[in-house]
Motif scaffolding. Structure first.
Motif: not given
Length: 323
Positions: A256-259, A276-279, A317-322
């Protein structure tokens, strides 16, 4: 379990590649003396390449140590039932100074039979792209295996491949069996199944310092290629601020994209760890009163036992992964 539940960072595993460059150092602050760093493995349980915790109470422990000690509390009940002490995802940042080889990955069935491995479904989020940079994904038109082999033999494979001009924020889902390559000038975040199995089919006739070409996997690749695959690889997604916007959901992971532009109070509603990956930008993640700053190019793991947590940023902007 008290020692487990905090924002866990790992030391990046940096990989020199014939096609790598210096963006992971200059743009993402990865520490290396090399001029050809192609990949930063952020979270890895690949055999012989385990991530090591870089912070907090578990500093110095490997991801495998955590899996064996904390089991469902780290993974989630269902994930642990399926994967046991194998972490299901490999998380990377990639910098392509030169074009990568044309390649593809086998599905779970082939990978298990041939390599005792998972398959390698993956996704890409473009973080930065030089002007006119491309990705190669799939074929321009449907072709037969015979036609494909003819182009391979004549060294004209690029003529029948589909290219996509890219910019920051573009996202692509790469299913198993799909031929693909990251083009020169592209830096991206990659989320994939835990597998290092790649079938290389064309390498631009490159040679190494000793004049040797890299191995190609023509025979292995032939029955792994999906010649019928639809052109559904580019991902469109919403970008509503301060909400989790679904990008990719498949049997292997959801991203998921999280701004973020404020403080978010969140609850882990999934029977899964969260990554969480900080892009872009900088954020602070707080769990159980323990805070970690997440800068561009950094990754954090929240164990499945995490309940409530906060993410704070003026702009990130983060990528949220599960799973």
């Amino acid at each position: 379990m008290k020692n487990l539940v905090y924002p866990i960072k790992f030391s990046p595993i940096l990989k020199e590649k014939i096609w790598g460059g210096e963006k992971l150092k200059s743009l993402l602050n990865k520490k290396s003396n090399s001029t050809d760093v192609g990949e930063s493995w952020e979270i890895s349980d690949v055999e012989g390449e385990p991530s090591i915790v870089a912070n907090g109470a578990l500093k110095g422990k490997t991801l495998k140590n955590l899996l064996e000690t904390y089991k469902e509390d780290l993974m989630g009940v269902q994930n642990y039932r399926i994967f046991k002490n194998k972490f299901p995802l490999l998380i990377k940042f990639i910098d392509a100074k030169e074009d990568l080889s044309i390649q593809l990955h086998p599905n779970d069935e082939l990978a298990a039979k041939r390599h005792n491995s998972f398959g390698k479904t993956e996704m890409w989020y473009v973080m930065q792209a030089d002007e006119n940079s491309n990705l190669i994904i799939g074929f321009k038109d449907k072709i037969t295996p015979g036609n494909y082999l003819e182009h391979l033999e004549n060294k004209t494979l690029p003529e029948i491949l589909n290219t996509e001009r890219v910019k920051a924020g573009d996202t692509f889902f790469i299913e198993v069996g799909r031929v693909h390559a990251i083009g020169a000038g592209v830096m991206l975040a990659e989320i994939q199944q835990t597998s290092d199995i790649t079938y290389r089919v064309y390498d631009w006739e490159r040679v190494d310092a000793a004049g040797n070409e890299r191995e190609l996997h023509t025979e292995l690749a032939l029955d792994a290629i999906d010649f019928e695959m639809e052109d559904n690889f580019k991902v469109s997604y919403e970008k509503t601020p301060n909400e989790s916007n679904e990008m990719v959901s498949c049997p292997y992971f959801t991203t998921q994209f999280l701004e973020i532009t404020e403080t978010l109070s969140k609850t882990n509603i999934h029977d899964s760890f969260l990554i969480y990956m900080c892009v872009e930008g900088e954020a602070e993640i707080t769990v159980n009163g323990i805070s970690e700053t997440l800068q561009t190019g950094e990754t954090v793991l929240l164990p499945a036992a995490t309940e409530d947590y906060q993410i704070t940023s003026k702009q990130a902007k983060l990528l949220e992964v599960y799973v």
